[in-house]
Design a protein around this motif. Structure first.
Motif, PDB file in Angstrom:
ATOM      1  N   ALA A  15       1.159  -1.136   0.388  1.00 59.84           N
ATOM      2  CA  ALA A  15       0.154  -0.037   0.515  1.00 59.84           C
ATOM      3  C   ALA A  15       0.929   1.223   0.163  1.00 59.84           C
ATOM      4  N   ALA A  16       2.024   1.292   1.203  1.00 56.84           N
ATOM      5  CA  ALA A  16       3.207   2.204   0.947  1.00 56.84           C
ATOM      6  C   ALA A  16       3.624   2.297  -0.653  1.00 56.84           C
ATOM      7  N   GLU A  17       3.504   1.428  -1.768  1.00 54.65           N
ATOM      8  CA  GLU A  17       4.736   1.323  -2.328  1.00 54.65           C
ATOM      9  C   GLU A  17       3.004   1.981  -3.384  1.00 54.65           C
ATOM     10  N   LYS A  18       2.006   1.790  -3.086  1.00 57.06           N
ATOM     11  CA  LYS A  18       1.328   2.310  -4.249  1.00 57.06           C
ATOM     12  C   LYS A  18       1.060   3.694  -4.098  1.00 57.06           C
ATOM     13  N   GLY A 340     -18.261   7.826   4.199  1.00 57.29           N
ATOM     14  CA  GLY A 340     -16.920   6.732   3.926  1.00 57.29           C
ATOM     15  C   GLY A 340     -15.882   8.054   3.356  1.00 57.29           C
ATOM     16  N   PHE A 341     -17.236   8.570   2.022  1.00 56.84           N
ATOM     17  CA  PHE A 341     -16.079   9.736   1.011  1.00 56.84           C
ATOM     18  C   PHE A 341     -16.099  10.594   1.356  1.00 56.84           C
ATOM     19  N   GLY A 342     -14.694  11.767   0.977  1.00 58.30           N
ATOM     20  CA  GLY A 342     -14.786  12.772   0.520  1.00 58.30           C
ATOM     21  C   GLY A 342     -14.021  13.467   2.537  1.00 58.30           C
ATOM     22  N   ASP A 350      -7.049   8.983   0.474  1.00 51.31           N
ATOM     23  CA  ASP A 350      -6.747   8.959   2.180  1.00 51.31           C
ATOM     24  C   ASP A 350      -5.519   7.491   2.556  1.00 51.31           C
ATOM     25  N   PRO A 351      -3.991   7.964   2.868  1.00 50.59           N
ATOM     26  CA  PRO A 351      -3.756   6.494   2.973  1.00 50.59           C
ATOM     27  C   PRO A 351      -4.024   5.389   4.233  1.00 50.59           C
ATOM     28  N   ARG A 352      -5.102   6.246   4.949  1.00 51.44           N
ATOM     29  CA  ARG A 352      -5.029   4.493   5.951  1.00 51.44           C
ATOM     30  C   ARG A 352      -6.389   4.243   5.430  1.00 51.44           C
ATOM     31  N   ALA A 353      -7.029   4.798   4.227  1.00 51.94           N
ATOM     32  CA  ALA A 353      -8.090   3.847   4.014  1.00 51.94           C
ATOM     33  C   ALA A 353      -6.972   3.030   2.404  1.00 51.94           C
ATOM     34  N   VAL A 399     -11.235   7.383   5.652  1.00 53.33           N
ATOM     35  CA  VAL A 399     -10.238   6.012   6.953  1.00 53.33           C
ATOM     36  C   VAL A 399     -11.780   5.757   7.055  1.00 53.33           C
ATOM     37  N   ASP A 400     -13.106   6.082   7.228  1.00 51.09           N
ATOM     38  CA  ASP A 400     -14.046   4.924   7.308  1.00 51.09           C
ATOM     39  C   ASP A 400     -14.620   4.343   7.147  1.00 51.09           C
TER      40      ASP A 400
END
Ligand code: CMC
Length: 463
Positions: A15-18, A340-342, A350-353, A399-400
């Motif tokens: 995910a980090a690489e993406k 869950g968007f925006g 969002d990096p958490r998503a 994130v949500d």
């Protein structure tokens, strides 16, 4: 736990690489110099753009989809760290040494025992209350844990201790799982120690809150199911203990790691509404418990932390991936905000998503048909929202969006999603309150008066 789950580390690194690939061209640090007050900035409604204070705790780069805690990239912390280390990092500024970590864990374990708080909490109809309302109430009760002990010379009176089978405890159903694990509500002989609430630095109150909000959340989860709270197990990690106190059984390494990553991901996020609420209350020199209680109140709304529960409601309303097109059409006609968007800050994914999406997907085929259906619906909804709004309005999953599916896979019910968010965010709230109080100035923005002048009182019978 980390060594036993290398496949999860691989998911995070991928995910980090993406994220790196997709945001390579976005600007890095727009500004990282110290401010000179008074500061000029452009402010929009909802204080958009306003700078409330300086901080060294966390940084969000919305264009790059980049989240940093104390200089460490969130992906790296998820891949290699634990919630204990991360919460310590947020509070103290550096990762702990071996000894510091051991001492911190020891304190968290000690503070997870909330004898008085749980006795008070279960005397209310918690099972009928909104879970965030109950959590806020429990957090305020925590303050009492220490003031009473101060009065009594550091020891709760033996008469106050009640057995788990007394009438004053609302729920009498035996917990399933480990039979002897019921919360005992016994007086615990403790040596006299400095009160957390009275500790001059406030650090002990922060530890107390980080530990205690987890215990209260788990207790609420159980009472809602007609079960008694469970004593924390000092042998377990923070995440494993949280799982254990909710379910009454120990998690697998996979479940423990996933919950731990969720805790890391939600721990801090800039000057969001709940953090700001906690800071506003703290700035009046109110105490940590009331400040964190305000953070919990602000987090509960569906535009903020409450969105994770709303996402599951939306997915259930849509029904299946085949229903997404029709539902999207209706949502766009009604100009509905899709939970869950925006995001106010992120104009990239969002990096958490980025982490939670693949975690929700990992081994999904082994889930229940209901969860598989929720996941398939979510994937299709994400595709269609990105197609409809993504590039033009820069609306991406936040994130949500996937956290609820991850929590559902851990056997956690939707009413507990937002309290779980709070368990983690207490680390960020307390760290920022502590930091702000070093240079405290009471928050007092202005409102622009656009009402009338020169009106005169008319007695009620002449109106
Ligand atoms: N669905 C559809 N359109 C959206 C959405 C959404 N979720 N979010 C923003 N937009 C549109 C909005 O209609 C507006 O369009 P236009 O310019 O044509 O009027 C544009 O994007 C800008 O939106 P905004 O309402 O000005 O953005 P904001 O910064 O005031 O609000 C937000 C941010 C998070 C409250 C909002 O995106 C939202 O309501 N999202 C859904 C609730 C949600 O998922 N909240 C969780 C946020 S992240 C984690 C957390 O804080 O807990």
């Amino acid at each position: 736990m980390l060594a036993q789950t290398p496949e999860i580390t691989e998911i995070i690194l991928a995910a980090a690489e993406k994220a790196r690939q997709e945001t390579r061209d976005a600007p890095d640090h727009p500004r990282l110099s110290r401010l000179r007050w008074p500061q000029e900035c452009t402010i929009g409604p909802g204080l958009e753009g306003a700078i409330a204070c300086e901080t060294k705790i966390g940084y969000v780069n919305g264009a790059k989809g980049w989240l940093v805690y104390r200089g460490y990239d969130i992906f790296e912390l998820c891949a290699y760290s634990t919630f204990e280390e991360v919460s310590y990092l947020l509070l103290h500024g550096d990762l702990p040494s071996v000894d510091e970590l051991a001492e911190y864990k020891r304190k968290l374990t000690r503070y997870q025992h909330l004898n008085q708080t749980l006795r008070l909490l279960v005397s209310f109809p918690v099972e009928e209350m909104n879970a965030m309302g109950a959590l806020r109430m429990g957090t305020i009760f925590m303050r009492q844990e220490f003031t009473t002990m101060d009065r009594e010379g550091g020891r709760p009176a033996v008469d106050d201790a009640i057995g788990a089978d007394e009438d004053s405890i609302a729920m009498e159903t035996k917990p399933f799982g480990e039979e002897h694990a019921i919360y005992e509500f016994k007086a615990r002989r403790r040596s006299r120690r400095k009160s957390a609430a009275m500790d001059a630095s406030g650090m002990e109150a922060c530890y107390h809150l980080i530990a205690g909000v987890a215990t209260i959340t788990a207790a609420i989860a159980r009472v809602r199911r007609g079960l008694l709270p469970i004593e924390p197990d000092p042998e377990l990690s923070f995440a494993a203990n949280l799982y254990y106190m909710i379910h009454g059984r120990r998690p697998t390494p996979f479940q423990e790691r996933i919950l731990d990553i969720c805790l890391i991901l939600h721990a801090d996020h800039g000057m969001n509404a709940s953090t700001f609420a906690a800071l506003v209350v703290a700035s009046t020199l109110s105490d940590f418990y009331l400040s964190i209680g305000s953070g919990i109140a602000a987090l509960s709304g569906p535009l903020h932390g409450g969105a994770n529960e709303q996402v599951i409601n939306t997915l259930r309303e849509i029904g299946s991936s085949a229903g997404v097109s029709n539902w999207m059409h209706m949502a766009m006609v009604k100009k509905k905000k899709i939970s869950g968007f925006g995001h106010r800050v992120y104009k990239a994914y969002d990096p958490r998503a980025r982490v939670l999406g693949p975690l929700a997907a990992y081994g999904i085929e082994r889930s229940t048909p209901e969860i598989i259906n929720l996941f398939d619906t979510a994937r299709e909804l994400e595709k269609q929202v990105l197609r409809s709004f993504g590039t033009e309005k820069k609306i991406f999953p936040n994130v949500d969006f996937y956290s609820g599916i991850v929590y559902s896979r851990l056997g956690i019910s939707p009413a507990l999603f937002t309290p779980l968010f709070a368990v983690s965010r207490v680390a960020g709230w307390t760290a920022r309150v502590l930091e702000y109080l070093h240079h405290n100035r009471i928050f007092r923005p202005r409102a622009m008066y656009v009402g009338e002048f020169d009106r005169h009182y008319v007695p009620v019978d002449q109106r």
